[in-house]
Design a protein around this motif. Sequence first.
Motif, mmCIF file in Angstrom:
data_model
loop_
_atom_site.group_PDB
_atom_site.id
_atom_site.type_symbol
_atom_site.label_atom_id
_atom_site.label_comp_id
_atom_site.label_asym_id
_atom_site.label_seq_id
_atom_site.Cartn_x
_atom_site.Cartn_y
_atom_site.Cartn_z
ATOM 1 N N ALA A 121 57.442 66.778 35.509
ATOM 2 C CA ALA A 121 57.624 65.551 34.537
ATOM 3 C C ALA A 121 58.553 65.722 33.355
ATOM 4 O O ALA A 121 59.385 65.099 32.906
ATOM 5 C CB ALA A 121 56.296 64.997 34.213
ATOM 6 N N ALA A 122 58.490 66.989 32.777
ATOM 7 C CA ALA A 122 59.304 67.696 31.761
ATOM 8 C C ALA A 122 61.011 67.860 32.058
ATOM 9 O O ALA A 122 61.705 67.726 31.182
ATOM 10 C CB ALA A 122 58.972 69.002 31.278
ATOM 11 N N HIS A 123 60.967 67.756 33.198
ATOM 12 C CA HIS A 123 62.402 67.766 33.746
ATOM 13 C C HIS A 123 62.873 66.444 34.303
ATOM 14 O O HIS A 123 62.470 65.996 35.611
ATOM 15 C CB HIS A 123 62.681 68.764 34.976
ATOM 16 C CG HIS A 123 64.092 69.238 35.272
ATOM 17 N ND1 HIS A 123 64.815 68.495 35.892
ATOM 18 C CD2 HIS A 123 64.722 70.210 34.859
ATOM 19 C CE1 HIS A 123 66.138 68.978 35.939
ATOM 20 N NE2 HIS A 123 65.894 70.139 35.317
ATOM 21 N N LYS A 124 63.851 65.772 33.693
ATOM 22 C CA LYS A 124 63.748 64.213 33.868
ATOM 23 C C LYS A 124 64.635 64.029 35.380
ATOM 24 O O LYS A 124 64.450 63.225 36.138
ATOM 25 C CB LYS A 124 64.764 63.836 32.913
ATOM 26 C CG LYS A 124 64.086 63.582 31.579
ATOM 27 C CD LYS A 124 64.874 63.046 30.439
ATOM 28 C CE LYS A 124 64.108 63.031 29.020
ATOM 29 N NZ LYS A 124 63.557 64.268 28.658
ATOM 30 N N ALA A 125 65.602 64.797 35.536
ATOM 31 C CA ALA A 125 66.275 64.816 36.857
ATOM 32 C C ALA A 125 65.459 64.967 38.077
ATOM 33 O O ALA A 125 65.409 64.245 39.085
ATOM 34 C CB ALA A 125 67.449 65.890 37.017
ATOM 35 N N ALA A 161 68.313 67.473 30.100
ATOM 36 C CA ALA A 161 67.197 67.502 31.073
ATOM 37 C C ALA A 161 65.762 67.551 30.725
ATOM 38 O O ALA A 161 64.876 66.747 31.347
ATOM 39 C CB ALA A 161 67.458 68.302 32.228
ATOM 40 N N SER A 162 65.629 68.304 29.651
ATOM 41 C CA SER A 162 63.920 68.715 29.503
ATOM 42 C C SER A 162 63.729 68.719 27.897
ATOM 43 O O SER A 162 63.117 69.731 27.251
ATOM 44 C CB SER A 162 63.724 70.037 29.883
ATOM 45 O OG SER A 162 63.861 70.413 31.379
ATOM 46 N N SER A 163 64.255 67.595 27.498
ATOM 47 C CA SER A 163 63.942 67.356 26.140
ATOM 48 C C SER A 163 63.211 65.949 25.608
ATOM 49 O O SER A 163 63.542 65.000 26.389
ATOM 50 C CB SER A 163 65.322 67.430 25.042
ATOM 51 O OG SER A 163 64.975 67.300 23.760
ATOM 52 N N ASP A 164 62.000 65.860 24.754
ATOM 53 C CA ASP A 164 61.513 64.642 24.550
ATOM 54 C C ASP A 164 61.935 63.848 23.251
ATOM 55 O O ASP A 164 62.739 64.505 22.564
ATOM 56 C CB ASP A 164 60.098 64.728 24.354
ATOM 57 C CG ASP A 164 59.501 65.307 25.799
ATOM 58 O OD1 ASP A 164 59.908 64.561 26.807
ATOM 59 O OD2 ASP A 164 58.540 65.906 26.089
ATOM 60 N N GLU A 303 61.847 57.523 32.679
ATOM 61 C CA GLU A 303 61.406 59.044 32.365
ATOM 62 C C GLU A 303 59.865 58.885 32.382
ATOM 63 O O GLU A 303 59.333 57.792 32.284
ATOM 64 C CB GLU A 303 61.800 59.835 31.285
ATOM 65 C CG GLU A 303 61.580 59.148 30.018
ATOM 66 C CD GLU A 303 62.380 59.935 28.861
ATOM 67 O OE1 GLU A 303 61.537 60.471 27.815
ATOM 68 O OE2 GLU A 303 63.589 59.992 28.638
ATOM 69 N N ALA A 304 59.323 60.024 32.670
ATOM 70 C CA ALA A 304 57.849 60.058 32.645
ATOM 71 C C ALA A 304 57.280 60.799 31.068
ATOM 72 O O ALA A 304 57.940 61.708 30.807
ATOM 73 C CB ALA A 304 57.243 60.687 33.628
ATOM 74 N N GLY A 305 56.151 60.479 30.459
ATOM 75 C CA GLY A 305 55.718 61.208 29.378
ATOM 76 C C GLY A 305 54.103 61.307 29.577
ATOM 77 O O GLY A 305 53.480 60.329 29.084
ATOM 78 N N LEU A 306 53.876 62.213 30.162
ATOM 79 C CA LEU A 306 52.584 62.245 30.776
ATOM 80 C C LEU A 306 51.526 62.797 29.656
ATOM 81 O O LEU A 306 51.020 64.004 29.976
ATOM 82 C CB LEU A 306 52.345 63.082 31.987
ATOM 83 C CG LEU A 306 53.250 62.837 32.853
ATOM 84 C CD1 LEU A 306 53.078 63.591 34.423
ATOM 85 C CD2 LEU A 306 52.930 61.224 33.397
ATOM 86 N N TYR A 307 51.345 61.928 28.361
ATOM 87 C CA TYR A 307 50.761 62.571 27.342
ATOM 88 C C TYR A 307 49.625 61.363 26.958
ATOM 89 O O TYR A 307 50.067 60.244 27.196
ATOM 90 C CB TYR A 307 51.452 62.784 26.071
ATOM 91 C CG TYR A 307 52.610 63.441 26.563
ATOM 92 C CD1 TYR A 307 52.635 64.779 26.757
ATOM 93 C CD2 TYR A 307 54.078 62.948 26.128
ATOM 94 C CE1 TYR A 307 54.000 65.504 26.934
ATOM 95 C CE2 TYR A 307 55.081 63.331 26.354
ATOM 96 C CZ TYR A 307 55.160 64.670 26.714
ATOM 97 O OH TYR A 307 56.334 65.531 27.126
#
Length: 346
Positions: A121-125, A161-164, A303-307
């Motif tokens: 999930a941290a890698h959007k692609a 790709a991996s930034s929130d 995107e996913a934000g699994l928090y």
Amino acid sequence: MPALRILQLVGSAQDDFYCDLSRLYAQDSLAAMIQRSQYDFQIAYITPDRQWRFPRSLSPEDIADTKAMSLSDAIEFITAQNIDLVLPQMFCIPGMTHYRALFDLLKIPYIGNTPDIMAIAAHKARTKAIVEAAGVKVPRGELLRQGDVPTIPPPAIIKPASSDNSLGVALVKDITEYDAALKKAFEYDSEVIVEAFIELGREVRCGIIVKDRELVGLPLEEYLVDPHENPIRSHADKLKQTDDGNLGFAAKDNMKSWIVDPNDPITQKVQQVAKKCHQALGCRHYSLFDFRIDPKGEPWFLEAGLYCSFAPKSVISSMAKVAGIPLNELFMTAINETLGSKALQN
């Protein structure tokens, strides 16, 4: 029945920004639930030098007054505490993966998704590829590395790709803007996504919780976007620096975000798509997804934000409240899903 001993896993092994972000959410969570007799909260605080502390509170003074420990000493300390479960509050990549995996090794259960799911999930692609294979609409995109040339014509979205928190995100409206936008995005990651811009529409977030092994869709949260003035959400729309130098929430004032009326026809459509995403990714306990709604009313996965920090201002907590699920019930539902028959009953 004795109180559940819950370890709040706070801080960051990466940098001060994620350390402060983690502390911000964890403080709110503790303040909301610390008085409840069924919980005995402990705190593990990790700093970017990867030292551990076990402070009485998350005040800067208590953190500074607490002895730093190495990983081996911290493990010895934790195993002596008879912890029932862990509430992970770390948002950096190591916190979402390595530190959750540590508790798998220690055989201490934790609320939330597993390290492998968090890494995906941290890698959007990678996330987009998985949900697209499940039949979810995603914007056409490509993954670039340094030196690659984008082939998607403007308007396009550039993002690491991996930034929130929208760090390094830009809307490119003309081909001449690509170089500057890519340079900025590469400051945050070695891989950058370029994807077709989905016209507004609306932008919403959908939370899913698991209760008695069933997926429950929560009311949507909608964000202030405008086709002309504010076509995408920026970092400033999400977090802000407060007067005392700490991080604060920028989107919690009912001006930049609000809960959608559950009777809005878009709610059920987005919830169905979000459940597909949850299942495709193999999520557990809860999940959270962002969608762009195009002018025809079709949702596109962003995107996913699994928090979920289980703080009153946490997105899933806010959604659940509107659905008639108070914070303590939401937290107990997650505990029940995590511990099963071992959980403390209401």
